[in-house]
Every structure is written in C-alpha cells, then in structure tokens.
Write an enzyme that holds these catalytic residues in place. Structure first.
Site, PDB file in Angstrom:
ATOM      1  N   LYS A  82      -3.843   2.670  -2.685  1.00 26.73           N
ATOM      2  CA  LYS A  82      -5.011   3.714  -3.270  1.00 26.73           C
ATOM      3  C   LYS A  82      -5.286   4.838  -2.449  1.00 26.73           C
ATOM      4  O   LYS A  82      -4.682   5.056  -1.037  1.00 26.73           O
ATOM      5  CB  LYS A  82      -5.953   3.252  -3.053  1.00 26.73           C
ATOM      6  CG  LYS A  82      -6.264   1.978  -3.999  1.00 26.73           C
ATOM      7  CD  LYS A  82      -8.131   1.326  -3.665  1.00 26.73           C
ATOM      8  CE  LYS A  82      -8.308  -0.067  -4.683  1.00 26.73           C
ATOM      9  NZ  LYS A  82      -8.920  -0.562  -4.268  1.00 26.73           N
ATOM     10  N   MET A 119     -11.267   6.546   7.918  1.00 29.61           N
ATOM     11  CA  MET A 119     -11.252   7.302   6.109  1.00 29.61           C
ATOM     12  C   MET A 119     -12.603   7.981   6.308  1.00 29.61           C
ATOM     13  O   MET A 119     -13.113   8.407   4.994  1.00 29.61           O
ATOM     14  CB  MET A 119     -11.013   6.298   5.089  1.00 29.61           C
ATOM     15  CG  MET A 119     -10.362   5.366   5.027  1.00 29.61           C
ATOM     16  SD  MET A 119     -10.089   3.997   3.819  1.00 29.61           S
ATOM     17  CE  MET A 119     -11.157   3.067   4.774  1.00 29.61           C
ATOM     18  N   ASP A 155       0.842  -1.392  -0.023  1.00 30.20           N
ATOM     19  CA  ASP A 155       0.115   0.047  -0.267  1.00 30.20           C
ATOM     20  C   ASP A 155       0.675   1.316   0.406  1.00 30.20           C
ATOM     21  O   ASP A 155       2.069   1.176   0.272  1.00 30.20           O
ATOM     22  CB  ASP A 155      -0.662  -0.257   1.308  1.00 30.20           C
ATOM     23  CG  ASP A 155      -2.427  -1.094   1.089  1.00 30.20           C
ATOM     24  OD1 ASP A 155      -1.764  -0.974   0.048  1.00 30.20           O
ATOM     25  OD2 ASP A 155      -2.782  -1.115   2.095  1.00 30.20           O
TER      26      ASP A 155
END
Length: 253
Positions: free
Chosen positions: A61, A173, A39
């Site tokens: 991402k 998030m 990641d």
C-alpha cells in the site's frame, strides 16, 4: 531454525531498510519460502535474499495511490497457503506495529491457516537509531509513544491528543498532516520551539534527516522536499543527534 511447513504463512518483519537488520528467522523464511508476498517499501536488497525458486508478489500500500484492499491481501495469503505453498508475508519494520499484521493473522486464524508471527525492528526505533536519534536516554527522556499519523479515515487519529505529551513522540505516516500535527501538539501543551526531526527513508541509502521545531514541521518538510515514507520525532532526544549522527550510507555497499 523452525521448519517452514507447506501450507503455512509466516508474517515477518523486514526491519526499516538495511538488510543487516533482518532477524535470522526472517532471513530463513526468505530463503525457504515458495511465495514472498511483500510490501511496496521493502528494500530491493532484502528481496534479493529470497531463495532462487521463490515467486515474489508485491501487495503493498502507498499513500495517495491506488492500493490493494486489506481483505484482498489476506484472501491472497489464504489462497496461496491453500495451494500448499510456504508463504512469507514480508512487511517493512515490525508486522505488528502499524503494519496490519494483526488483522492478517486474525484472517488466517479464522480460515484455519497455520501461521507464525516473526517480529522485526520497527522504523520508529531502528530507523531513528540510524538517524542518530535514540528513543530514550538516561537523564534526557525515559518514555516514548509510537503513534500513527494516518487513521482509518485518513486523518490524524485521536491518539495524537492523548499521547501528545509523552517525553518522546514518534509519528509514523504523518507527512500529509504536518500542519495539523503541529497545531494539535501545541494545543495539547507541547512547546512550539521544542526540537523535532523529520526522517525520510530511514535506514536506507536515501535517508535524509531535517531537524526543526514543533511549530515548523510543515514548513521544514516543504523546504527540504521531504517525501514518504517519513517519520516525525519530537522530544529532547532529537538534540542528541548532534553527537550521535553516526551513519554514512554513502560509504556502505
């Protein structure tokens, strides 16, 4: 330690940042892997532990940026395993807690690729511990809900409404939707003046913590310039930070 066979994939969690939070199994995978598909948010100190012959590939991402499609990531894992590599798919936190690890494992299973799931310490527990915020404490809070603040369509998911009244709520998030998060938590019955915290870059040298109230999450984040990745913690355990704020990243190598 189990053998890391050629043509297999280990889906492993790297924890929230501090390399000391790696499991022995993830560390073994790092040292033995031919390819490390990681990641974007993996701490460089963790990647430095990879074996000298390992090839590192970033397939992470990032919110608001052009990022690889999930199916492309899974296809890459299948391709590398098919070439006979020992593939470590390294994810921040725990791969099965908002890490898309289940989707990748299902893709590997459908392709007949052998895999191993290697849990890690999720940021909503380990990262908050580094901020001096326990997710439970006797006589203070006996339950916690972990929820993503970024649904498939990019908006706050419906789970926010169903889990809003958990004794402790930890939102991953959710930085881009703080005003809406405050409104929905209050509409669900949480006290606007309840203690809350924003934790940026938890368990890394860049960690910052801002304590605020449920009603003021967006304003507090803007005033402090909080950036992703960031966690939101809501509940009475946040007040314990006044006595449990133990970590000083600037004193560690």
């Amino acid at each position: 330690m189990p053998r890391f066979e050629a043509g297999t994939v280990w889906l492993a969690g790297a924890g929230p940042g501090d390399p000391g939070l790696l499991s022995l199994l993830t560390l073994a995978g790092l040292r033995r892997a031919d390819r490390v598909v990681h990641d974007a948010l993996i701490d460089p100190r963790v990647l430095a532990l990879a074996g000298p012959g390992a090839v590192l590939e970033e397939w992470g991402k990032r919110g608001g940026r052009v990022s690889p499609r999930q199916d492309a990531i899974t296809a890459r894992l299948i391709e590398l395993a098919g070439q006979g590599h020992r593939v470590l798919r390294l994810k921040g936190g725990d791969p099965l807690v908002f890490g898309r690890g289940a989707e990748e494992a299902l893709g590997l299973a459908a392709a007949g690729v052998p895999f191993r799931l290697v849990p890690g310490i999720t940021a909503g527990i380990g990262g908050l511990a580094y901020a001096g915020i326990p997710v439970s404490a006797g006589g203070v809070a006996g339950g916690v809900a972990l929820v993503t603040g970024h649904g498939p369509d990019g908006a706050l998911p419906d789970e926010i409404d169903r889990l809003a009244l958990a004794p402790v709520l930890v939102v991953y998030m959710g930085l881009g939707h703080l005003a809406a998060l405050s409104q929905r938590l209050i509409a669900a019955g949480r006290d606007p003046a309840e203690t809350a915290a924003l934790v940026e870059a938890a368990a890394t040298p860049g960690q910052r913590v801002v304590e605020t109230k449920v009603a003021a999450l967006a304003e507090a984040a803007a005033a402090a310039g909080i950036k992703a990745p960031a966690l939101v913690a809501v509940g009475p355990v946040v007040a314990l930070r006044a006595r449990l704020d133990w970590w000083r990243p600037e004193t560690e190598g």
